[in-house]
Motif scaffolding. Structure first.
Motif, PDB file in Angstrom:
ATOM      1  N   ASN A  24       0.929  -1.142  -0.116  1.00 27.83           N
ATOM      2  CA  ASN A  24      -0.008  -0.023  -0.022  1.00 27.83           C
ATOM      3  C   ASN A  24       0.746   1.354   0.091  1.00 27.83           C
ATOM      4  N   GLY A  25       1.946   1.218   0.661  1.00 32.54           N
ATOM      5  CA  GLY A  25       2.704   2.451   0.614  1.00 32.54           C
ATOM      6  C   GLY A  25       3.456   2.419  -0.952  1.00 32.54           C
ATOM      7  N   PHE A  26       3.868   1.262  -1.452  1.00 31.90           N
ATOM      8  CA  PHE A  26       4.215   1.569  -2.946  1.00 31.90           C
ATOM      9  C   PHE A  26       2.939   2.135  -3.715  1.00 31.90           C
ATOM     10  N   ILE A  27       2.067   1.723  -3.556  1.00 32.48           N
ATOM     11  CA  ILE A  27       0.688   2.445  -4.447  1.00 32.48           C
ATOM     12  C   ILE A  27       0.627   4.047  -4.220  1.00 32.48           C
ATOM     13  N   VAL A  28       0.926   4.355  -2.942  1.00 39.19           N
ATOM     14  CA  VAL A  28       0.830   5.702  -2.498  1.00 39.19           C
ATOM     15  C   VAL A  28       1.721   6.346  -3.258  1.00 39.19           C
ATOM     16  N   LEU A  29       3.142   5.962  -3.045  1.00 35.97           N
ATOM     17  CA  LEU A  29       4.142   6.427  -3.432  1.00 35.97           C
ATOM     18  C   LEU A  29       4.270   6.663  -5.002  1.00 35.97           C
ATOM     19  N   VAL A  30       4.082   5.605  -5.732  1.00 35.51           N
ATOM     20  CA  VAL A  30       4.029   5.758  -7.370  1.00 35.51           C
ATOM     21  C   VAL A  30       2.766   6.647  -7.694  1.00 35.51           C
ATOM     22  N   ASN A  31       1.667   6.533  -7.131  1.00 37.92           N
ATOM     23  CA  ASN A  31       0.540   7.583  -7.474  1.00 37.92           C
ATOM     24  C   ASN A  31       1.039   9.072  -6.960  1.00 37.92           C
ATOM     25  N   ILE A  32       1.605   9.272  -6.172  1.00 50.53           N
ATOM     26  CA  ILE A  32       1.927  10.808  -5.696  1.00 50.53           C
ATOM     27  C   ILE A  32       3.049  11.380  -6.824  1.00 50.53           C
ATOM     28  N   ILE A  33       4.013  10.329  -7.043  1.00 53.60           N
ATOM     29  CA  ILE A  33       5.188  10.794  -7.805  1.00 53.60           C
ATOM     30  C   ILE A  33       4.668  10.924  -9.256  1.00 53.60           C
ATOM     31  N   ASP A  45      -6.997   6.698 -10.287  1.00 52.40           N
ATOM     32  CA  ASP A  45      -5.874   6.885  -9.199  1.00 52.40           C
ATOM     33  C   ASP A  45      -6.191   7.491  -7.760  1.00 52.40           C
ATOM     34  N   GLN A  46      -7.140   8.606  -7.905  1.00 54.36           N
ATOM     35  CA  GLN A  46      -7.560   8.889  -6.893  1.00 54.36           C
ATOM     36  C   GLN A  46      -7.994   7.942  -5.817  1.00 54.36           C
ATOM     37  N   ILE A  47      -8.938   7.175  -6.372  1.00 50.89           N
ATOM     38  CA  ILE A  47      -9.577   6.230  -5.676  1.00 50.89           C
ATOM     39  C   ILE A  47      -8.587   5.133  -5.035  1.00 50.89           C
ATOM     40  N   ILE A  48      -7.753   4.625  -5.926  1.00 51.35           N
ATOM     41  CA  ILE A  48      -6.663   3.730  -5.677  1.00 51.35           C
ATOM     42  C   ILE A  48      -5.861   4.116  -4.459  1.00 51.35           C
ATOM     43  N   THR A  49      -5.354   5.612  -4.580  1.00 48.76           N
ATOM     44  CA  THR A  49      -4.445   6.120  -3.730  1.00 48.76           C
ATOM     45  C   THR A  49      -5.273   6.066  -2.242  1.00 48.76           C
ATOM     46  N   ALA A  50      -6.434   6.737  -2.257  1.00 49.71           N
ATOM     47  CA  ALA A  50      -7.319   6.968  -0.876  1.00 49.71           C
ATOM     48  C   ALA A  50      -7.420   5.522  -0.397  1.00 49.71           C
ATOM     49  N   LEU A  51      -7.428   4.714  -1.217  1.00 48.17           N
ATOM     50  CA  LEU A  51      -7.865   3.167  -0.666  1.00 48.17           C
ATOM     51  C   LEU A  51      -6.559   2.520   0.057  1.00 48.17           C
ATOM     52  N   ALA A  52      -5.471   3.097  -0.726  1.00 47.85           N
ATOM     53  CA  ALA A  52      -4.003   2.162  -0.155  1.00 47.85           C
ATOM     54  C   ALA A  52      -3.679   3.142   1.183  1.00 47.85           C
ATOM     55  N   ILE A  53      -4.181   4.360   1.365  1.00 44.62           N
ATOM     56  CA  ILE A  53      -3.935   5.043   2.507  1.00 44.62           C
ATOM     57  C   ILE A  53      -4.772   4.426   3.497  1.00 44.62           C
ATOM     58  N   SER A  54      -5.999   4.070   3.212  1.00 43.57           N
ATOM     59  CA  SER A  54      -6.992   3.795   4.609  1.00 43.57           C
ATOM     60  C   SER A  54      -6.557   2.289   4.819  1.00 43.57           C
ATOM     61  N   ARG A  55      -5.923   1.519   3.576  1.00 45.97           N
ATOM     62  CA  ARG A  55      -5.515   0.260   4.268  1.00 45.97           C
ATOM     63  C   ARG A  55      -4.322   0.319   5.080  1.00 45.97           C
ATOM     64  N   SER A 285      -1.374  -1.646 -14.824  1.00 48.17           N
ATOM     65  CA  SER A 285      -0.445  -1.509 -15.729  1.00 48.17           C
ATOM     66  C   SER A 285       0.700  -0.733 -15.232  1.00 48.17           C
ATOM     67  N   LYS A 286       0.254   0.525 -14.811  1.00 45.81           N
ATOM     68  CA  LYS A 286       1.103   1.389 -14.090  1.00 45.81           C
ATOM     69  C   LYS A 286       2.025   0.876 -13.012  1.00 45.81           C
ATOM     70  N   LEU A 287       1.134   0.356 -12.065  1.00 43.16           N
ATOM     71  CA  LEU A 287       1.777  -0.197 -10.823  1.00 43.16           C
ATOM     72  C   LEU A 287       2.621  -1.085 -11.050  1.00 43.16           C
ATOM     73  N   ARG A 288       2.180  -2.070 -11.990  1.00 45.29           N
ATOM     74  CA  ARG A 288       2.769  -3.517 -12.269  1.00 45.29           C
ATOM     75  C   ARG A 288       4.292  -2.959 -12.953  1.00 45.29           C
ATOM     76  N   GLN A 289       4.260  -1.743 -13.992  1.00 40.87           N
ATOM     77  CA  GLN A 289       5.601  -1.355 -14.487  1.00 40.87           C
ATOM     78  C   GLN A 289       6.343  -0.971 -13.464  1.00 40.87           C
ATOM     79  N   SER A 290       5.926  -0.088 -12.659  1.00 39.82           N
ATOM     80  CA  SER A 290       6.635   0.589 -11.725  1.00 39.82           C
ATOM     81  C   SER A 290       7.144  -0.434 -10.560  1.00 39.82           C
ATOM     82  N   SER A 291       6.310  -1.630 -10.385  1.00 39.16           N
ATOM     83  CA  SER A 291       6.993  -2.774  -9.519  1.00 39.16           C
ATOM     84  C   SER A 291       8.237  -3.477 -10.267  1.00 39.16           C
TER      85      SER A 291
END
Length: 305
Positions: A24-33, A45-55, A285-291
């Protein structure tokens, strides 16, 4: 045997906590960058970032509560601790569950294909649908907190009037059963919404494939693949959701709150926000490529060292 079960559950909780926090920290970091680079961020991306923070929040709350329950059981039994623990966990769990459900609604409105006027109206105004869903969920949160605190106040008054209402009595078990029952009832609402969305997605895919057969076209068109990908994500989502929901529901019926049971339920509850976030990374796709870039960088670093 009990010690072995406790050790396995405790180790599982620690592993899930580390994996979930990292994912979840990785998701937040990638979307913020990406947001800083592009100066804009998409709705998903807004929903996924908020979801990662809540998790991240629910993982830390659950881990801390479990740690306190295991190391300081007497502290957990105080009225003040019971109120703080339950209120914080309910709030953290509410946003984690409802943001995940909102993400499912978003994918459904983007991918599903119906000619119904109501669906088309919602599809054209998906941002308002997401906003209304989150605002409506706040009403459920308020009612959930009120119902739980009324029950806690009632239990507190009974404890003052009758000394037999202590942590070792059957009344304490009944008290916690009702607490878990209240939380399960309010978790059942977004769970039902997710099941309905999953059913509608299957019906949408079936209708689409039927139309494609009549038109004699390739069934592996972009719309079909989008439906299949969404359904694959929903199957994984519902699988962990069912485990999470059944863990809450089972806690309302267990006869005793033994430490190994608490650790087992905590391990099952943490699995949902931990493992499902890893699935989100692999399916996006974006998160997978970053990972993959991170993995490649780590491999190069290890070879250099």
């Amino acid at each position: 045997m009990d010690i072995a079960i406790q050790s396995i559950c405790a180790a599982t909780i620690i592993v899930e906590f580390i994996i979930g926090s990292a994912a979840n920290g990785f998701i937040v970091l990638v979307n913020i960058i990406d947001w800083v680079k592009r100066r804009k961020i998409s709705s998903v991306d807004q929903i996924i970032t908020a979801l990662a923070i809540s998790r991240i929040n629910i993982l830390w709350v659950t881990f801390t509560v479990t740690l306190i329950s295991s190391l300081y059981p007497d502290l957990e039994m105080t009225v003040k601790m019971v109120r703080i623990k339950n209120n914080i966990w309910v709030i953290a769990n509410h946003f984690s569950i409802w943001l995940a459900t909102t993400l499912s609604i978003f994918y459904f409105l983007k991918i599903a294909n119906f000619s119904n006027y109501i669906f088309l109206y919602l599809k054209w105004r998906f941002k308002k649908v997401v906003s209304v869903t989150l605002l409506l969920s706040l009403l459920f949160l308020l009612v959930n907190i009120l119902a739980m605190n009324i029950h806690i106040d009632d239990w507190t008054e009974k404890c003052k009037r009758n000394p037999s209402y202590n942590s070792t009595s059957k009344y304490y078990t009944q008290f916690y059963r009702l607490i878990y029952l209240i939380n399960t009832m309010f978790t059942f609402i977004p769970f039902t919404v997710s099941l309905i969305i999953f059913t509608l997605l299957i019906f949408s895919l079936w209708t689409h494939l039927k139309n494609m057969q009549h038109n004699i076209k390739d069934t592996r068109d972009p719309s079909t693949m989008a439906h299949i990908n969404a359904l694959q994500m929903m199957v994984t989502f519902l699988l962990f959701y069912v485990v999470f929901f059944m863990s809450l529901a089972t806690q309302a019926w267990v006869s005793q709150f033994l430490e190994e049971k608490n650790l087992l339920f905590a391990a099952l509850i943490i699995a949902f926000p931990s493992v499902h976030s890893c699935v989100l990374i692999l399916r996006n796709s974006k998160l997978r490529q970053s990972s993959l870039l991170v993995v490649w960088w780590l491999r190069c670093r290890s070879k250099y060292v």
